[in-house]
Design a protein around this motif. Structure first.
Motif, PDB file in Angstrom:
ATOM      1  N   ALA A  52       0.808  -1.231  -0.050  1.00  0.00           N
ATOM      2  CA  ALA A  52      -0.017   0.158  -0.137  1.00  0.00           C
ATOM      3  C   ALA A  52       0.796   1.344  -0.142  1.00  0.00           C
ATOM      4  N   ALA A  53       2.083   1.291   0.713  1.00  0.00           N
ATOM      5  CA  ALA A  53       3.112   2.327   0.654  1.00  0.00           C
ATOM      6  C   ALA A  53       3.695   2.671  -0.519  1.00  0.00           C
ATOM      7  N   LYS A  54       3.445   1.756  -1.416  1.00  0.00           N
ATOM      8  CA  LYS A  54       4.168   1.805  -2.777  1.00  0.00           C
ATOM      9  C   LYS A  54       3.065   2.001  -3.814  1.00  0.00           C
ATOM     10  N   GLY A  55       1.611   2.114  -3.279  1.00  0.00           N
ATOM     11  CA  GLY A  55       0.674   2.488  -4.256  1.00  0.00           C
ATOM     12  C   GLY A  55       0.107   0.979  -4.817  1.00  0.00           C
ATOM     13  N   VAL A  56       0.193   0.059  -4.135  1.00  0.00           N
ATOM     14  CA  VAL A  56      -0.221  -1.134  -4.832  1.00  0.00           C
ATOM     15  C   VAL A  56      -1.353  -1.635  -3.896  1.00  0.00           C
ATOM     16  N   PHE A  57      -2.554  -1.696  -4.366  1.00  0.00           N
ATOM     17  CA  PHE A  57      -3.846  -2.320  -3.672  1.00  0.00           C
ATOM     18  C   PHE A  57      -3.892  -3.794  -3.531  1.00  0.00           C
ATOM     19  N   THR A  58      -4.064  -4.210  -2.475  1.00  0.00           N
ATOM     20  CA  THR A  58      -4.114  -5.652  -2.191  1.00  0.00           C
ATOM     21  C   THR A  58      -5.613  -6.065  -1.775  1.00  0.00           C
ATOM     22  N   TYR A  59      -6.250  -7.094  -2.720  1.00  0.00           N
ATOM     23  CA  TYR A  59      -7.422  -7.420  -2.290  1.00  0.00           C
ATOM     24  C   TYR A  59      -7.506  -8.841  -2.156  1.00  0.00           C
ATOM     25  N   CYS A  60      -8.138  -9.825  -1.243  1.00  0.00           N
ATOM     26  CA  CYS A  60      -8.105 -11.030  -0.906  1.00  0.00           C
ATOM     27  C   CYS A  60      -9.644 -11.751  -1.306  1.00  0.00           C
ATOM     28  N   LEU A  61      -9.766 -12.615  -2.111  1.00  0.00           N
ATOM     29  CA  LEU A  61     -10.817 -13.541  -2.308  1.00  0.00           C
ATOM     30  C   LEU A  61     -10.443 -14.805  -1.952  1.00  0.00           C
ATOM     31  N   THR A  62     -11.169 -15.243  -0.797  1.00  0.00           N
ATOM     32  CA  THR A  62     -10.941 -16.442  -0.249  1.00  0.00           C
ATOM     33  C   THR A  62     -12.026 -17.545  -0.263  1.00  0.00           C
ATOM     34  N   LEU A  63     -11.578 -18.889  -0.082  1.00  0.00           N
ATOM     35  CA  LEU A  63     -12.886 -19.837  -0.223  1.00  0.00           C
ATOM     36  C   LEU A  63     -12.929 -20.432   1.280  1.00  0.00           C
ATOM     37  N   ASP A  64     -12.368 -19.960   2.174  1.00  0.00           N
ATOM     38  CA  ASP A  64     -12.315 -20.497   3.637  1.00  0.00           C
ATOM     39  C   ASP A  64     -13.404 -19.889   4.213  1.00  0.00           C
ATOM     40  N   PRO A  65     -14.535 -20.580   4.551  1.00  0.00           N
ATOM     41  CA  PRO A  65     -15.564 -20.235   5.291  1.00  0.00           C
ATOM     42  C   PRO A  65     -15.429 -19.767   6.675  1.00  0.00           C
ATOM     43  N   ASN A  66     -14.159 -19.781   7.079  1.00  0.00           N
ATOM     44  CA  ASN A  66     -13.870 -19.239   8.557  1.00  0.00           C
ATOM     45  C   ASN A  66     -12.879 -18.138   8.573  1.00  0.00           C
TER      46      ASN A  66
ATOM     47  N   GLY B  47     -13.360  -4.434   4.152  1.00  0.00           N
ATOM     48  CA  GLY B  47     -13.950  -3.971   2.643  1.00  0.00           C
ATOM     49  C   GLY B  47     -12.950  -4.460   1.582  1.00  0.00           C
ATOM     50  N   ASN B  48     -11.722  -5.026   2.062  1.00  0.00           N
ATOM     51  CA  ASN B  48     -10.775  -5.419   1.001  1.00  0.00           C
ATOM     52  C   ASN B  48     -10.908  -7.008   0.857  1.00  0.00           C
ATOM     53  N   SER B  49     -11.662  -7.671   1.180  1.00  0.00           N
ATOM     54  CA  SER B  49     -12.036  -9.090   0.804  1.00  0.00           C
ATOM     55  C   SER B  49     -13.345  -9.609   0.776  1.00  0.00           C
ATOM     56  N   THR B  50     -13.293 -10.730   0.045  1.00  0.00           N
ATOM     57  CA  THR B  50     -14.659 -11.385  -0.107  1.00  0.00           C
ATOM     58  C   THR B  50     -14.519 -12.948   0.029  1.00  0.00           C
ATOM     59  N   ILE B  51     -15.570 -13.466   1.044  1.00  0.00           N
ATOM     60  CA  ILE B  51     -15.549 -14.809   1.200  1.00  0.00           C
ATOM     61  C   ILE B  51     -16.615 -15.559   0.103  1.00  0.00           C
ATOM     62  N   VAL B  52     -16.000 -16.366  -0.630  1.00  0.00           N
ATOM     63  CA  VAL B  52     -16.945 -17.022  -1.491  1.00  0.00           C
ATOM     64  C   VAL B  52     -17.240 -18.491  -1.234  1.00  0.00           C
ATOM     65  N   ASP B  53     -18.472 -18.683  -0.986  1.00  0.00           N
ATOM     66  CA  ASP B  53     -18.793 -20.284  -0.155  1.00  0.00           C
ATOM     67  C   ASP B  53     -18.560 -21.318  -0.881  1.00  0.00           C
ATOM     68  N   HIS B  54     -18.287 -21.286  -2.166  1.00  0.00           N
ATOM     69  CA  HIS B  54     -18.043 -22.495  -2.798  1.00  0.00           C
ATOM     70  C   HIS B  54     -17.107 -22.285  -4.099  1.00  0.00           C
ATOM     71  N   VAL B  55     -16.073 -23.322  -4.290  1.00  0.00           N
ATOM     72  CA  VAL B  55     -15.178 -22.950  -5.448  1.00  0.00           C
ATOM     73  C   VAL B  55     -16.072 -22.853  -6.784  1.00  0.00           C
ATOM     74  N   ASN B  56     -17.283 -23.438  -7.043  1.00  0.00           N
ATOM     75  CA  ASN B  56     -17.807 -23.365  -8.141  1.00  0.00           C
ATOM     76  C   ASN B  56     -18.493 -21.839  -8.338  1.00  0.00           C
ATOM     77  N   ARG B  57     -18.609 -21.114  -7.611  1.00  0.00           N
ATOM     78  CA  ARG B  57     -19.039 -19.423  -7.561  1.00  0.00           C
ATOM     79  C   ARG B  57     -17.951 -18.867  -8.181  1.00  0.00           C
ATOM     80  N   LEU B  58     -16.668 -19.273  -8.295  1.00  0.00           N
ATOM     81  CA  LEU B  58     -15.482 -18.221  -8.679  1.00  0.00           C
ATOM     82  C   LEU B  58     -15.811 -17.649  -9.869  1.00  0.00           C
ATOM     83  N   PRO B  59     -16.157 -18.533 -10.912  1.00  0.00           N
ATOM     84  CA  PRO B  59     -16.338 -18.160 -12.519  1.00  0.00           C
ATOM     85  C   PRO B  59     -17.432 -16.788 -12.530  1.00  0.00           C
ATOM     86  N   GLU B  60     -18.304 -16.807 -11.685  1.00  0.00           N
ATOM     87  CA  GLU B  60     -19.267 -15.678 -11.531  1.00  0.00           C
ATOM     88  C   GLU B  60     -18.670 -14.703 -10.621  1.00  0.00           C
TER      89      GLU B  60
END
Length: 107
Positions: free
Chosen positions: A57-71, A83-96
């Motif tokens: 972030a200090a270098k101007g790079v934004f980092t976002y996490c998309l995780t499949l971990d329900p925990n 606000g910098n992450s999303t939890i996807v409940d199932h791997v099959n939903r990744l394409p959408e």
């Protein structure tokens, strides 16, 4: 059994810093929290990943996490920020999810 996210983020960030584009984004897609069989303290790897996010972030790079971990609620916001992450409940939903997420982050 070895997911050193801090090191992976630093490596990706180093490559992005060589690019001429003004806006830089790393989307980390993962199935769980930072872990390593050589590290006994899981907090160390979480803190290291948070430090890598802050360094980028200090270098101007934004980092976002998309995780499949329900925990992931237990740690992902502390690492990546609210606000910098999303939890996807199932791997099959990744394409959408991926195109919509990418569009919202690059708009």
């Amino acid at each position: 059994m070895s997911t050193r996210k801090g090191a992976a983020l630093r490596h990706a960030g180093a490559g992005l810093m060589r690019q001429p584009e003004r806006r830089k984004l790393v989307i980390l897609v993962t199935d769980g929290e930072p872990a390593d069989i050589d590290e006994r303290d899981p907090q160390h790897l979480r803190h290291d990943t948070r430090k890598a996010v802050d360094e980028l972030a200090a270098k101007g790079v934004f980092t976002y996490c998309l995780t499949l971990d329900p925990n992931a609620d237990a740690y992902v916001k502390r690492i990546f920020g609210a606000g910098n992450s999303t939890i996807v409940d199932h791997v099959n939903r990744l394409p959408e999810k991926l195109p919509t997420l990418f569009a919202s982050l690059t708009a």
